[in-house]
Design an enzyme around this catalytic site. Sequence first.
Site, PDB file in Angstrom:
ATOM      1  N   CYS A   1      -1.782   8.777   4.033  1.00  0.00           N
ATOM      2  CA  CYS A   1      -1.609   9.177   2.625  1.00  0.00           C
ATOM      3  C   CYS A   1      -2.912   9.703   2.023  1.00  0.00           C
ATOM      4  O   CYS A   1      -2.889  10.322   0.964  1.00  0.00           O
ATOM      5  CB  CYS A   1      -1.105   8.003   1.801  1.00  0.00           C
ATOM      6  SG  CYS A   1      -2.262   6.634   1.753  1.00  0.00           S
TER       7      CYS A   1
ATOM      8  N   ASP B   1      -5.289   7.937   0.747  1.00  0.00           N
ATOM      9  CA  ASP B   1      -5.844   7.053  -0.281  1.00  0.00           C
ATOM     10  C   ASP B   1      -7.126   6.390   0.226  1.00  0.00           C
ATOM     11  O   ASP B   1      -7.243   6.072   1.410  1.00  0.00           O
ATOM     12  CB  ASP B   1      -4.811   5.988  -0.672  1.00  0.00           C
ATOM     13  CG  ASP B   1      -3.655   6.590  -1.458  1.00  0.00           C
ATOM     14  OD1 ASP B   1      -3.720   7.791  -1.767  1.00  0.00           O
ATOM     15  OD2 ASP B   1      -2.691   5.863  -1.745  1.00  0.00           O
TER      16      ASP B   1
ATOM     17  N   CYS C   1      -2.520   4.810  -4.746  1.00  0.00           N
ATOM     18  CA  CYS C   1      -1.264   4.469  -5.418  1.00  0.00           C
ATOM     19  C   CYS C   1      -1.403   3.148  -6.174  1.00  0.00           C
ATOM     20  O   CYS C   1      -2.417   2.461  -6.068  1.00  0.00           O
ATOM     21  CB  CYS C   1      -0.164   4.352  -4.383  1.00  0.00           C
ATOM     22  SG  CYS C   1      -0.384   2.916  -3.322  1.00  0.00           S
TER      23      CYS C   1
ATOM     24  N   CYS D   1      -1.019  -0.310   2.043  1.00  0.00           N
ATOM     25  CA  CYS D   1      -1.953  -0.237   0.914  1.00  0.00           C
ATOM     26  C   CYS D   1      -2.842  -1.476   0.891  1.00  0.00           C
ATOM     27  O   CYS D   1      -4.016  -1.400   0.524  1.00  0.00           O
ATOM     28  CB  CYS D   1      -1.190  -0.112  -0.401  1.00  0.00           C
ATOM     29  SG  CYS D   1       0.170   1.079  -0.321  1.00  0.00           S
TER      30      CYS D   1
HETATM   31  S1  FES Z   1       0.406   4.992  -0.581  1.00  0.00           S
HETATM   32 FE1  FES Z   1      -1.457   5.053   0.520  1.00  0.00          FE
HETATM   33  S2  FES Z   1      -2.564   3.319  -0.054  1.00  0.00           S
HETATM   34 FE2  FES Z   1      -0.707   3.204  -1.131  1.00  0.00          FE
END
Ligand code: FES
Length: 146
Positions: free
Chosen positions: A39, A41, A64, A108
């Site tokens: 993702c 992140d 997120c 996450c």
């Molecule tokens: S969707 Fe990637 S850390 Fe939450």
Amino acid sequence: MVEPKGLYSPIVIEHFTHPRNVGEMENPDGVGEAQNPVCGDTMRLFIKVEAGRIVDAKFLTYGCSAAIASSSITTEMIKGKTIDEALAISDEVIVEALGGLPPAKIHCSILAEKAIKAAVLDYQKKTPSPSPSPPRGEGEGEGSRK
Ligand code: FES
């Protein structure tokens, strides 16, 4: 991104809407960064360590709601912990502290676990542990006389 209502526990929502310890730390003793390759992140965790204990922690997370809630609760969980105790915090422990995460959001919390490990590693690199005294006789030869 709008996430479906009821997806998150009240604890997750509380930490996401009122994240604790957000921001950059001045002169941290350790900084750890973790990124989820899927993702994208990213979490950056800063720690301050005194006498082997984490006395302060802050974070910057681009991610997120679950990543922000995981980061926030992680900074609270590691404060006051020894380095070994902090290293023992797994993503399962983080998920449990958050009152659960939906299966698709478990990764996450893994971000937070990885950031703890990276920050501790950085701290350990910067702060060499006291090395045991050299065996007797070593370093006492001719060359070491003044
Ligand atoms: S969707 Fe990637 S850390 Fe939450």
